[in-house]
Every structure is written in structure tokens, then in C-alpha cells.
Design an enzyme around this catalytic site. Structure first.
Site, PDB file in Angstrom:
ATOM      1  N   ASP A   4      80.658  -0.478 -38.432  1.00 54.82           N
ATOM      2  CA  ASP A   4      79.512  -2.545 -38.197  1.00 54.82           C
ATOM      3  C   ASP A   4      81.490  -2.650 -37.351  1.00 54.82           C
ATOM      4  OD1 ASP A   4      78.180  -3.927 -37.568  1.00 54.82           O
ATOM      5  OD2 ASP A   4      77.469  -4.062 -40.065  1.00 54.82           O
TER       6      ASP A   4
HETATM    7  C1  BGC Z   1      75.629  -6.330 -37.508  1.00 52.94           C
HETATM    8  C2  BGC Z   1      75.027  -4.899 -37.316  1.00 52.94           C
HETATM    9  C3  BGC Z   1      75.035  -4.971 -35.966  1.00 52.94           C
HETATM   10  C4  BGC Z   1      75.895  -5.112 -35.507  1.00 52.94           C
HETATM   11  C5  BGC Z   1      75.934  -5.227 -33.642  1.00 52.94           C
HETATM   12  C6  BGC Z   1      76.579  -6.589 -37.126  1.00 52.94           C
HETATM   13  O1  BGC Z   1      77.547  -8.236 -37.284  1.00 52.94           O
HETATM   14  O2  BGC Z   1      76.254  -5.592 -39.252  1.00 52.94           O
HETATM   15  O3  BGC Z   1      74.189  -4.618 -38.147  1.00 52.94           O
HETATM   16  O4  BGC Z   1      74.664  -3.651 -35.602  1.00 52.94           O
HETATM   17  O5  BGC Z   1      76.629  -6.446 -34.917  1.00 52.94           O
HETATM   18  O6  BGC Z   1      75.298  -6.505 -33.027  1.00 52.94           O
END
Ligand code: BGC
Length: 746
Positions: A285
Site C-alpha cells: 500500500d
Molecule cells: C489506500 C489504497 C489505495 C492507495 C492508492 C492508499 O492510501 O489505502 O487503498 O489503493 O492509497 O491510491
């Protein structure tokens, strides 16, 4: 250090065990290997590196110098949040100037539609309608893929049992079986049948794992849970995405039992890539490789990269640690190059599968982009999905559906004319949703009865704040009307990522506005717009009719009007328990009985209960009304005993006993009455959504097999234990209409 050496050795053995033999290698394996052989260590680390575009951050932006130069140097494998064919083409052209011309992969959060916004995923889940959910995901895939995007960071398949957590809006609620079926449908919807089809997106199961169980419902917080709970409740939806052929997984921000998910070999190497044989790749993530420093399991970026690659993370989203440190880690003997090769092979294979090596600009066709965005078929999918997502919570004296003959209707509240609120949290600001394509609630009412009825409007109050100066006008407007519709709730940005809240009641003075309107004596229908289960006891006790409308996307207004006037008979049922008070959280239907269970009026000393609050929820899992009524009768089990290789057929009759055609979601719950470990008081084991004309009956059947009787015992073995089971057929998890028992023999 010793621990690391041991880990490396066991990883090498594991890799040898599950990496396919040359004879069994797929074409994509061979193609990936042919590129891999040409790559330097630095280029390999580059493939494992994902950067955000220069703007549009969906996380804390990090400084990076000369992204274009880094792409040309082969130091970037993927970009997130680059939107549109023109933008993605620009970056891809730079990748084509790199030594090996390896195409970039473009990822984005296409969570509930792209430009044609769908209802938020939690709302969609209340439809229990796998075909509609799959169609909604397909529509999002068709639009986003036409805008240069290859890969969506969806579905989020985290089980969610705490409505304080802002991201409940992004999931499918509290139940593992329903969650798994929805996870499967969403992956199928995004990816379609043919990998690399130009109208599909590669999907990503996230956030692996147990992100939804954050302590206190606080986003990004730690998780501490038993392995049994992990396997039985939190992992099944992830497993289902693999069965659906999901291309990628994303790690979660949380640590679990003391180990951050991004550096968690048990989750990634042992379960995902080992036991489940997952052949796609794992992306971290946003920044979660580097965040292991904050977790306190590594001291710097070098150690963070080491921990993540050893654990099984293949791509680093926005920490820069893989690109900065992996070559050194290999050269210094900390990481075997075989692990890097395995990760890069996984990434390259996906690029081959998507057809990007054949044509890196395959998804960059501006004409298709124009054709696909706001395509009427997507609007139709959005309308269908939105109608099926609205939950009828209360309907005293059949106030709903409203008559189309009504002369004067007052539509009041801070959300009546709101535009972008209807989009919900992951609304793709990046894609730039055009407000003209959002049907507001007011427009929906106008479309429906604007020509025949006098429509009156007053805002009444704001979503937040204490101002009551709009009440008088609202009351005056209400007094002129035959019926009042009041639209209240949250701001769309009150739920979503980093939107945890300790108070989940309806904000501001909105319930006071309801009280003022009820004083007029007019019938009031309340619409509650929210991204999570809210607490609204005053409304639940006093409003005669309530529709929970969540955030319904671009067709919100039309869908709500269809339901209000009976052109669609509501069929949705809640997929998360709605508490009476925040003090009951976490609350979910499949709890254990405890040694001192709490039936209603027992002696307090004999109750697992509260001294100041009921233990029962306001609205339970599986609850939702229709304009018609359904009678359940004649439960029959074709046998009362079964051997483990046999099945029992459960059948019963459902009759539409009311005046409207309608759909009913019938639910099969089982209870293992005596187990080697405690078992939930009931567990959803199957369900069906049936459609019955007024007066029509249908015999419904469920087949119970060993699988439906199994659970993880204390040794984490999946077993069905002989003994007695309760079978319950419910219209909700509490409204059990029929029950019986049977015995599983030794
Ligand atoms: C979120 C993810 C997301 C990623 C990219 C993160 O902060 O937890 O779910 O896919 O950002 O946007």
C-alpha cells in the site's frame, strides 16, 4: 542476522518448490524470462518501483527528482494516478525511450465506477445481487481502461465490523460468505473473461490482511487477532479473489499480531504464494514499505526494503525503498537475486498478459475514450445498481410508495440539491467527474413527478453546525405539502480513507429539523445518505418511513425517485449491523453464545449485557423491508441425518403475500450446536435473491454439504464435526421464519 539467514534459506527452498518447472512454463513465463535475462539489477529494482504521477496524490506525496529521467533510465515499473489517454501516452512514450523499452503499468483506484459513478461498494453489497455487482464493476472497467488505465486497486475485500472505521464504505460488510461472493463477482467484473481485453482492468485484492479489524476503528491502527478468526472471517474473501483469477494483491497498512503486513512472510509467502499458489504480484500500500520504520520493526529504508522483499512484497508503492536499496541488498548478500527475479517475473508476466509488450499504447485510444465515458450503458448499470442498493428500513402504515397523484410535495434538507455528495468518497476526482452527469435528488424528483405535482424546496439546515435559522422556512414549506421528503446524512468525505470517527450519529441539527417537520403533522419520509451505518435513534423512533440511500453515484436522484414512487420495489438488505449506540461496537450477528448468554429478561448476573443499553442492534444484518410481504412455510429436510459424503436438501415455500411484485433475499443460517471450540450462534451459509409476483409462491431449495458444516478448529484444520446442527431460514439474521435440526454422523 541469524533469523534472516534462516529465512533466506527457507525462502529459496519454497521458491524452488513452487516455481513451475521449465516444461510446465507458460508462454508468459518464457516471455518474461527472455526479458529478465537482459535486465541489470538496477532495471529489475526499477520494475518493482511504483510512483504516483506528479499530481493527484491519494497518499502523502514524496519528493522525487526527475521522474521522466528515471523512467527513461528504467527505474520505474508502474505509475499510479495518471489519468487519461493523453497523460498515460506521454509517460509511456518515455518508457519507450528506456534501454529495454519495458512498458509502464498504469494503476488507479477505480472503486465504484470511473466517470459514471456507481453506488459506494457497501451500498452495492446490500443488493446481494452478484450479477448487478459484476455489471457495475465491468462498466467501471470499460471506462477506465478507455482512459489509459490498466489496473484498478479494487476490490477492497476487507471484512468490516466497526462502523467507526471510515473505510467500511469501500467493502461488502461484515460477513465472510457474502463478502467472498461479492469479492469474486467484482474481480470477474473488472477483469472480464479474457486477460488483456482492451475493455478490462487487472484487479487487485486489498488490503491484505485484516485491515478492517483496526483496534478502535481507527484507520491504519494495529490489529491483534487469533489465527482462527483470521482464517475463518477475514481471509475467505481474499481466497475467493484467487478463485476468480485476480491479477494482484495489495498489502495493508496495519501490523497484525505485531508484524506489519508488508513485511509479513506468513501472510505473503506462506499463505498467499505458498498455500494458495498465487501467481500474480503483490504491491505494497502507499508508502507501507517505508512505514515499517514507524511500526518499529526496521530502522531505516534499507532494512524496510529487505523486510518487504523477503516477506514477499513485489512492488513498492511510493516508498522508493525498493529502487533505492534492492541492488545494494543483493550485492551485500542480504537478499538472494532469485527473490528479485521472482518478483520481476511476476510483474513482467502481467505486462505480457495485458498485451503491453505487443502494443504499449493499446489502452491509449482517444476515440474509444470519448465513446466509453458516460456511455449510456454505464448509466443504465449505475441506475440498476443504485435502485438495488437502497434499503427500506421503516414503512409505517405503508406510507411508501408515494402516489404519483400527489399534488404538492416538499423536498427538504441539506442534501436535496447536493451534486458531488452523491458520488461518495472514491469518486475519482482524478478522472474529473462532470457534474452534469450526476442526477441530483431534486432532479430525480422533477424527472418523476415534476410535470404533475407542485414541488417545494427548503434547505432547512446544513449537514454540520448548529444553525437553525432555516427551520422556519422548512416548516412553512412542509405545511403546504401533502407529503414531506427529508434528505439528511453525512458529507461524502465523512467516510472513506482516514475518516474514522468516534461519533457516528447524524451530524449537526438534522434530526432536530426532522422533529420540527414532524410537528406539522405531515407524513415525513426520511432519506439517510451516508457512507457507513449511522446511529439515528430519534429518526428510527419517530419518522414513519426511512430509506437508507448511502451514496448512490451518478444516478442517485433517479434511483431514489423510482423507489419513492414504487417504480422499483426496494429489495436491499443490510450487510452490516446498525448499532443502537456507538457503545455496542463492535457488533455483528455471528457472535458466540458466551457462558452467560443474554436473552431478554434474565437476571442481570446471568447476562453478558450492558447495564445501560440493550445488546440488540437497531437494525440487524440481513434486514430490509419491501413494499410487499413474504410468507415462509413448509420447511422440509430430505433427511434428518447425513454422513459426511452426503448432502441434505432443505426446501421451503416463500409466498409474496402482499400487493406488489417484489424480490426477497432468503437467508440460510446454520449453527453447530456442540463443537470442539465455541461456534457462532448462527452463520450465513447460503442465500438466494428471488423474484415473486404479487400472490405468487416459489419452493426454494438449499443444499447442505460437508463444506457448509466445516470450520477451522483449534489446530486450524478445516473440519466438519459430527453432532447436531440447527438450520434456520431467515428474512434477516434476527427474523428467523423457519427452523429445524439435523445430525451429522461419524
Ligand atoms: C489506500 C489504497 C489505495 C492507495 C492508492 C492508499 O492510501 O489505502 O487503498 O489503493 O492509497 O491510491
Amino acid at each position: 542476522m541469524k533469523r534472516n539467514n534462516f529465512l533466506i534459506l527457507s525462502l529459496a527452498i519454497t521458491l524452488a518448490a513452487y516455481h513451475p518447472l521449465p516444461a510446465q512454463e507458460s508462454t508468459f513465463d518464457r516471455k518474461a524470462d527472455s526479458v529478465l535475462r537482459l535486465m541489470t539489477l538496477e532495471e529489475k529494482a526499477g520494475q518493482m518501483n511504483q510512483y504516483n504521477d506528479d499530481w493527484n496524490a491519494t497518499g502523502p506525496m514524496t519528493a522525487k527528482s526527475d521522474m521522466a529521467g528515471q523512467i527513461r533510465d528504467g527505474r520505474v515499473g508502474s505509475i499510479l494516478n495518471a489519468a487519461g489517454t493523453a497523460r498515460t501516452r506521454t509517460w509511456q512514450e518515455m518508457a519507450m525511450q528506456s534501454r529495454l523499452r519495458i512498458p509502464l503499468l498504469f494503476g488507479q483506484d477505480v472503486i465504484h465506477g470511473y466517470k459514471s459513478t456507481m453506488p459506494i461498494p457497501l451500498a452495492e453489497s446490500c443488493s446481494w445481487d452478484m450479477e448487478a455487482i459484476e455489471r457495475a464493476a465491468r462498466a467501471g472497467a470499460a471506462e477506465a481502461s478507455a482512459c489509459g488505465i490498466h489496473w484498478t486497486f479494487a476490490p477492497m475485500v476487507d471484512i468490516t465490523r466497526d462502523p467507526r472505521w471510515g473505510r467500511v464504505m469501500e467493502g461488502a460488510g461484515e460477513d465472510p460468505l457474502l463478502g467472498a461472493r461479492i469479492a469474486y463477482a467484482r474481480v470477474k467484473g473488472y477483469q472480464g473473461d479474457t486477460p488483456g481485453a482492451v475493455n478490462s482492468l487487472m484487479a487487485c485484492a486489498k488490503h491484505y490482511a485484516a485491515y478492517g479489524a483496526a483496534i478502535g476503528g481507527r484507520d491504519y491502527n494495529s490489529v491483534d487477532m487469533s489465527d482462527r478468526m483470521l482464517w475463518e472471517v477475514y481471509l475467505p474473501p481474499f481466497r475467493a479473489t484467487i478463485d476468480a483469477g485476480v491479477g494482484t494483491f495489495m498489502t495493508s497498512f496495519n501490523d497484525i499480531n505485531g508484524v506489519p503486513s508488508t513485511g509479513n512472510p506468513y501472510l505473503l509467502r506462506d499463505i498467499l504464494k505458498g498455500q494458495w499458489g498465487f501467481e500474480g504480484f503483490v504491491v505494497s500500500d502507499w508508502g507501507s514499505v517505508g512505514e515499517m520504520i514507524n511500526h518499529g520493526t526496521v530502522k531505516d529504508g534499507y532494512e524496510a526494503a529487505c523486510s518487504a522483499i523477503l516477506a514477499g512484497c513485489d512492488m513498492d508503492m511510493e516508498s522508493h525503498d525498493f529502487v533505492d536499496y534492492l541492488p545494494r541488498l543483493v550485492n551485500e548478500g542480504r537478499v538472494p537475486v532469485a527473490l528479485i527475479d521472482d518478483a520481476v517475473r511476476r510483474i513482467l508476466k502481467k505486462k505480457f498478459e495485458l498485451g503491453l509488450f505487443d502494443d504499449p499504447f493499446k489502452f491509449c485510444d482517444p476515440e474509444r475514450e470519448q465513446r466509453e465515458i458516460y456511455n449510456p450503458e454505464h448509466e443504465a448499470a449505475a441506475l440498476d445498481m443504485a435502485r438495488k442498493s437502497i434499503v427500506l428500513l421503516k414503512n409505517e402504515n405503508q406510507l411508501l410508495p408515494l402516489s404519483k397523484e400527489l399534488k404538492t410535495i416538499a423536498f427538504i434538507g441539506p442534501l436535496v440539491k447536493a451534486v458531488k455528495e452523491n458520488k461518495g468518497f472514491w469518486d475519482n476526482e482524478i478522472a474529473g467527474v462532470d457534474s452534469n452527469f450526476i442526477v441530483t435528488q431534486w432532479e430525480g424528483l422533477e424527472n418523476k413527478v415534476g410535470k404533475t405535482a407542485r414541488l417545494l424546496y427548503a434547505r432547512g439546515c446544513d449537514i454540520e453546525g448548529q444553525r437553525r435559522d432555516g427551520f422556519a422556512e422548512a416548516v412553512e414549506v412542509a405545511a403546504q405539502a401533502d407529503v414531506v421528503i427529508l434528505s439528511i446524512g453525512e458529507h461524502r468525505a465523512m467516510s472513506g480513507e482516514a475518516k474514522s470517527t468516534s461519533d457516528i450519529s447524524i451530524p449537526g441539527v438534522q434530526e432536530e429539523l426532522l422533529a420540527a417537520l414532524l410537528e406539522t403533522g405531515k407524513p415525513v419520509v426520511v432519506l439517510i445518505n451516508a457512507g457507513r451505518p449511522l446511529v439515528f435513534n430519534y429518526t428510527a423512533d419517530h419518522a414513519p418511513a426511512i430509506l437508507y440511500t448511502w451514496w448512490l453515484g451518478c444516478q442517485a436522484g433517479n434511483a431514489i425517485a423510482d423507489v419513492l414512487f414504487g417504480d422499483y420495489n426496494p429489495s436491499a438488505k443490510l450487510t452490516m449491523t446498525f448499532p443502537l449506540s456507538v457503545g455496542q461496537i463492535p457488533i455483528y450477528y455471528s457472535h458466540f453464545n458466551t457462558g452467560r448468554p443474554a436473552p431478554d429478561d434474565r437476571n442481570r448476573f446471568y447476562n453478558s449485557s450492558y447495564i445501560d443499553l440493550s445488546i440488540y442492534p437497531r437494525f440487524e444484518f440481513g434486514y430490509g423491508l419491501s413494499y410487499t410481504t413474504f410468507e415462509y412455510s413448509n420447511l422440509q429436510l430430505d433427511k434428518k441425518q447425513l454422513k459426511t459424503d452426503e448432502t441434505i436438501t432443505v426446501s421451503f415455500t416463500v409466498r409474496n403475500s402482499g400487493p406488489y411484485d417484489g424480490e426477497e433475499i432468503v437467508q440460510l443460517y446454520l449453527r453447530d450446536l456442540v463443537g470442539s471450540i465455541t461456534r457462532p450462534v448462527k452463520e450465513l451459509r447460503d442465500f438466494r435473491k428471488i423474484s415473486l409476483k404479487a400472490g405468487e409462491s416459489m419452493v426454494v431449495q438449499f443444499i447442505i454439504d460437508k463444506e457448509k458444516l466445516s470450520f477451522y478448529n483449534n489446530q486450524l484444520q478445516w473440519v466438519a464435526e459430527p453432532g447436531e446442527f440447527g438450520v434456520m431460514i431467515g428474512a434477516s439474521s434476527r427474523d428467523i421464519r423457519l427452523k429445524d435440526t439435523f445430525v451429522l454422523l461419524d
